[in-house]
Scaffold this active site. Sequence first.
Site, PDB file in Angstrom:
ATOM      1  N   ASP A  35       0.952  -1.203  -0.054  1.00  0.00           N
ATOM      2  CA  ASP A  35      -0.353   0.347  -0.192  1.00  0.00           C
ATOM      3  C   ASP A  35       1.094   0.832   0.003  1.00  0.00           C
ATOM      4  OD1 ASP A  35      -2.589  -1.673   0.259  1.00  0.00           O
ATOM      5  OD2 ASP A  35      -1.589  -1.695   2.379  1.00  0.00           O
ATOM      6  N   HIS A  37      -4.349  -1.988  -6.528  1.00  0.00           N
ATOM      7  CA  HIS A  37      -3.724  -0.463  -6.517  1.00  0.00           C
ATOM      8  C   HIS A  37      -4.836   0.562  -6.965  1.00  0.00           C
ATOM      9  CE1 HIS A  37      -1.397  -2.781  -8.968  1.00  0.00           C
ATOM     10  NE2 HIS A  37      -1.676  -1.622  -9.975  1.00  0.00           N
TER      11      HIS A  37
END
Length: 429
Positions: free
Chosen positions: A13, A41
């Site tokens: 992340d 993502h």
Amino acid sequence: MANVVVVGTQWGDEGKGKIVDWLSERADIIVRYQGGHNAGHTLVVNGVNYKLSLLPSGLVRGKLSIIGNGVVVDPHHFVVELKKLRDQGVKIVPEILRIAENAPLILSLHRDLDAIRESGFSGLKIGTTKRGIGPAYEDKVGRRAIRVMDLAEANTLMAKIKRLLRHHNALRRGMGVAEIDSQALYDELMQVADEILPFMDCTWRLLDESYRMGKHVLFEGAQGALLDNDFGTYPYVTSSNTVAGQACTGSGMGPGAIHYVLGIAKAYTTRVGEGPFPTEQINDIGEFLGIRGHEFGVVTGRKRRCGWFDAVLVRQMVTICGVQGIALTKLDVLDGLDEIKVCVGYELDGKRIDYLPSSMGAQSRVKPIYETLEGWKQATAHALKWEDLPVQAIKYIRYIEELIGTQVALLSTSPEREDTILITDPFAN
């Protein structure tokens, strides 16, 4: 120009999607080399959000994109994600998307096993996405996986399914779960075979030919190096190797074809799921970072745990991955804080150490040692030049460089791809 590996240096992340999208203009080919559809993502292109978890980011830009042999492929999710992108106007044809013929498949039985284990049956809750990633890798290592190429050989597929089910049905009996019928699994695979086979290729040969022609390759890592099965916070890790070296084994390109390793790191730290997190802030600071940074998982929607930047961990991953430069993301999230802390070392049983030990017990006992820096009030959000940054923000960046032992090559100041400050071009090396 060089071939570049992008790797997360924290627990995932870190903003790899945006950086890969930004770098893709300089690349001819984008390669996914590990993981599955467990790490998502978001790309923001012309104000449109594209959420990816399996397909390479280059597809949004019309670049040749490859899913390498190191990736575990859920064929049903592949079909769903493909349709979703096409519905958003992205043209996806076999000419720009190839899947390694020897990539293992994730099956429904893998998802079942993952969910059963996470329910507490195994006695250890890891915090997986329950998407079958780990069990699929287990079958790969156990030499019983069904691979993409097997879908093209219907006459031998049933024998491979029966061999696989000898293992899985024994597990299911032991867990009190209904066994799987071989014909049902065969039919499940045949339903998607025609959707995935047009994209199948011997991708290592394609990459070799492209490299010899002078094409430039961008290797897109998923998750983060601290989730690596060997070097992460074991057992709270993923089931694949996430360090930069996996770019070679997960694609079929040799180490000599890798010219630059770009690490991605947030200006603070986050983690999803269980496991040690020395700098976690279970307080107002943690809440501030989570809200300002929109820290919720793309795939699961789970709230991420938040904390200060941990230079010890990032330095450790910089060393293991051979990182030559860092893309520092989400600096703008820190705007407005009076002071910012950075972890510069650990205390373990009364002694100062400069690395994270491998044992779970030691990891749970380390205490962070902080240095406190002055924050900044001037906004860094949407800054496009180094000169636009507040003095204290520049000092923060320089201090991080000193602590982790490598330079900041790119700086991201918002989710928009244009809000990126280039300091050193990875493809120019």
